[in-house]
Write a protein that holds these residues in place. Structure first.
Motif, PDB file in Angstrom:
ATOM      1  N   ASP A  95       0.808  -1.214   0.000  1.00  0.00           N
ATOM      2  CA  ASP A  95       0.000   0.000   0.000  1.00  0.00           C
ATOM      3  C   ASP A  95       0.844   1.269   0.000  1.00  0.00           C
ATOM      4  OD1 ASP A  95       0.980   0.023   2.581  1.00  0.00           O
ATOM      5  OD2 ASP A  95      -0.982   0.100   3.559  1.00  0.00           O
ATOM      6  N   THR A  96       2.169   1.118  -0.142  1.00  0.00           N
ATOM      7  CA  THR A  96       3.062   2.263  -0.071  1.00  0.00           C
ATOM      8  C   THR A  96       4.137   2.155  -1.151  1.00  0.00           C
ATOM      9  OG1 THR A  96       2.726   2.392   2.320  1.00  0.00           O
ATOM     10  CG2 THR A  96       4.626   3.560   1.443  1.00  0.00           C
ATOM     11  N   ILE A  97       4.390   3.285  -1.832  1.00  0.00           N
ATOM     12  CA  ILE A  97       5.515   3.385  -2.755  1.00  0.00           C
ATOM     13  C   ILE A  97       6.544   4.287  -2.077  1.00  0.00           C
ATOM     14  CG2 ILE A  97       6.324   4.124  -5.033  1.00  0.00           C
ATOM     15  CD1 ILE A  97       3.371   3.841  -5.990  1.00  0.00           C
ATOM     16  N   PHE A  98       7.651   3.705  -1.675  1.00  0.00           N
ATOM     17  CA  PHE A  98       8.718   4.469  -1.032  1.00  0.00           C
ATOM     18  C   PHE A  98       9.609   5.088  -2.101  1.00  0.00           C
ATOM     19  CE2 PHE A  98       7.517   1.278   2.089  1.00  0.00           C
ATOM     20  CZ  PHE A  98       7.429   2.021   3.256  1.00  0.00           C
ATOM     21  N   GLY A  99      10.092   6.297  -1.835  1.00  0.00           N
ATOM     22  CA  GLY A  99      11.050   6.944  -2.717  1.00  0.00           C
ATOM     23  C   GLY A  99      12.429   7.000  -2.116  1.00  0.00           C
ATOM     24  N   ASP A 100      12.535   6.647  -0.834  1.00  0.00           N
ATOM     25  CA  ASP A 100      13.806   6.661  -0.119  1.00  0.00           C
ATOM     26  C   ASP A 100      14.105   5.255   0.372  1.00  0.00           C
ATOM     27  OD1 ASP A 100      15.966   8.297   1.421  1.00  0.00           O
ATOM     28  OD2 ASP A 100      15.022   7.033   2.958  1.00  0.00           O
ATOM     29  N   LEU A 101      15.264   4.721  -0.001  1.00  0.00           N
ATOM     30  CA  LEU A 101      15.591   3.339   0.337  1.00  0.00           C
ATOM     31  C   LEU A 101      15.698   3.141   1.841  1.00  0.00           C
ATOM     32  CD1 LEU A 101      16.205   0.553  -0.833  1.00  0.00           C
ATOM     33  CD2 LEU A 101      18.620   1.188  -0.848  1.00  0.00           C
ATOM     34  N   GLN A 102      16.317   4.075   2.545  1.00  0.00           N
ATOM     35  CA  GLN A 102      16.471   3.927   3.988  1.00  0.00           C
ATOM     36  C   GLN A 102      15.111   3.931   4.694  1.00  0.00           C
ATOM     37  OE1 GLN A 102      19.229   6.922   3.143  1.00  0.00           O
ATOM     38  NE2 GLN A 102      20.768   6.158   4.571  1.00  0.00           N
ATOM     39  N   THR A 103      14.176   4.734   4.215  1.00  0.00           N
ATOM     40  CA  THR A 103      12.829   4.745   4.774  1.00  0.00           C
ATOM     41  C   THR A 103      12.140   3.409   4.523  1.00  0.00           C
ATOM     42  OG1 THR A 103      12.667   7.139   4.450  1.00  0.00           O
ATOM     43  CG2 THR A 103      10.603   5.947   4.748  1.00  0.00           C
ATOM     44  N   ALA A 104      12.306   2.862   3.324  1.00  0.00           N
ATOM     45  CA  ALA A 104      11.696   1.573   2.980  1.00  0.00           C
ATOM     46  C   ALA A 104      12.261   0.451   3.834  1.00  0.00           C
ATOM     47  CB  ALA A 104      11.905   1.268   1.496  1.00  0.00           C
ATOM     48  N   VAL A 105      13.580   0.424   4.008  1.00  0.00           N
ATOM     49  CA  VAL A 105      14.215  -0.610   4.828  1.00  0.00           C
ATOM     50  C   VAL A 105      13.745  -0.485   6.273  1.00  0.00           C
ATOM     51  CG1 VAL A 105      16.435  -1.381   5.785  1.00  0.00           C
ATOM     52  CG2 VAL A 105      16.219  -0.918   3.322  1.00  0.00           C
ATOM     53  N   GLY A 106      13.671   0.730   6.781  1.00  0.00           N
ATOM     54  CA  GLY A 106      13.227   0.944   8.154  1.00  0.00           C
ATOM     55  C   GLY A 106      11.789   0.513   8.393  1.00  0.00           C
ATOM     56  N   ALA A 107      10.928   0.692   7.396  1.00  0.00           N
ATOM     57  CA  ALA A 107       9.507   0.350   7.542  1.00  0.00           C
ATOM     58  C   ALA A 107       9.235  -1.137   7.326  1.00  0.00           C
ATOM     59  CB  ALA A 107       8.680   1.167   6.554  1.00  0.00           C
ATOM     60  N   ALA A 108      10.131  -1.829   6.655  1.00  0.00           N
ATOM     61  CA  ALA A 108       9.917  -3.244   6.342  1.00  0.00           C
ATOM     62  C   ALA A 108       9.954  -4.090   7.607  1.00  0.00           C
ATOM     63  CB  ALA A 108      10.982  -3.731   5.360  1.00  0.00           C
ATOM     64  N   SER A 109       9.209  -5.174   7.578  1.00  0.00           N
ATOM     65  CA  SER A 109       9.262  -6.166   8.648  1.00  0.00           C
ATOM     66  C   SER A 109      10.249  -7.261   8.247  1.00  0.00           C
ATOM     67  CB  SER A 109       7.878  -6.779   8.876  1.00  0.00           C
ATOM     68  OG  SER A 109       6.970  -5.799   9.325  1.00  0.00           O
ATOM     69  N   ALA A 110      10.658  -8.062   9.213  1.00  0.00           N
ATOM     70  CA  ALA A 110      11.564  -9.175   8.936  1.00  0.00           C
ATOM     71  C   ALA A 110      10.954 -10.079   7.868  1.00  0.00           C
ATOM     72  CB  ALA A 110      11.841  -9.964  10.207  1.00  0.00           C
ATOM     73  N   ASN A 111      11.792 -10.516   6.936  1.00  0.00           N
ATOM     74  CA  ASN A 111      11.451 -11.437   5.849  1.00  0.00           C
ATOM     75  C   ASN A 111      10.633 -10.798   4.732  1.00  0.00           C
ATOM     76  OD1 ASN A 111      12.770 -13.705   7.123  1.00  0.00           O
ATOM     77  ND2 ASN A 111      11.039 -13.694   8.555  1.00  0.00           N
ATOM     78  N   ASP A 112      10.530  -9.472   4.702  1.00  0.00           N
ATOM     79  CA  ASP A 112       9.826  -8.794   3.618  1.00  0.00           C
ATOM     80  C   ASP A 112      10.709  -8.705   2.377  1.00  0.00           C
ATOM     81  OD1 ASP A 112       7.618  -8.446   5.190  1.00  0.00           O
ATOM     82  OD2 ASP A 112       7.762  -6.268   5.338  1.00  0.00           O
TER      83      ASP A 112
END
Length: 199
Positions: A95-112
């Protein structure tokens, strides 16, 4: 029209909105067309409890930490009908398109899994502290660049650090440190699989 430097470029929630050609209609939902949304924390936010029938097209998204956040049913159309400098979509959330890799990694859960495309500009270290897969889309590899030098031989100085006891998979990307002093592009202290990656 351009929206930039805001916490939210356009926020569509409970009939309150601002921005580029946003039109509400009882039968046709919400339409956002043309212009650009750049340099915001969140480019376009929708609350699917209030907003249905979202149609976004011809918008240029760039430099937003989160390009789009809303409904998983709206995401494919937003992704297909607009331009982006970079996209990371967590396939387990959708449900989200991240534009910043660090933000995407931080928001991800384990095994995503993060499906990535375009060019990401990181600022400092990208810490992979949970089991994670980052995969460039087939056909066009994503590029990860740095806005800073990463100098030194310690873990704290690595550009991309895979923490101990973490399983990390990286595929179909280019790690491009051009223009910066990068001593360690990727430091693996866990268990990493690297496939089709250019350094």
């Amino acid at each position: 029209n351009t929206l930039s430097g805001l916490q939210r470029g356009i926020s569509l929630s409970d009939q309150y909105y601002s921005g580029i050609n946003a039109n509400f209609g009882a039968d046709n939902g919400v339409t956002v067309t043309g212009g650009s949304i750049s340099g915001n924390d969140v480019g376009l936010f929708t609350n699917d409890a209030y907003v249905t029938g979202l149609n976004v097209s011809g918008v240029g998204f760039a430099g937003n930490n989160i390009q789009f956040e809303g409904s998983s049913s709206d995401l494919p159309g937003v992704l297909a009908n607009n331009t982006f400098d970079a996209t990371a979509v967590d396939t387990n959330i959708g449900d989200t398109i991240f534009g910043d890799l660090q933000t995407a990694v931080g928001a991800a859960s384990a095994n995503d899994t993060l499906d990535v495309a375009g060019t990401f500009v990181t600022n400092g270290q990208v810490d992979i502290n949970k089991n994670l897969t980052i995969a460039g889309l087939s056909g066009a590899r994503a590029t990860i660049t740095s806005s800073t030098d990463q100098i030194g031989g310690n873990a704290a100085n690595a550009w991309i650090l895979v923490d101990p006891n973490v399983t990390f998979n990286l595929s179909n990307v280019v790690i491009d440190g051009s223009g910066h002093a990068i001593y360690q592009a990727l430091r693996n202290e866990g268990n990493s699989t690297i496939d089709n990656v250019d350094f």
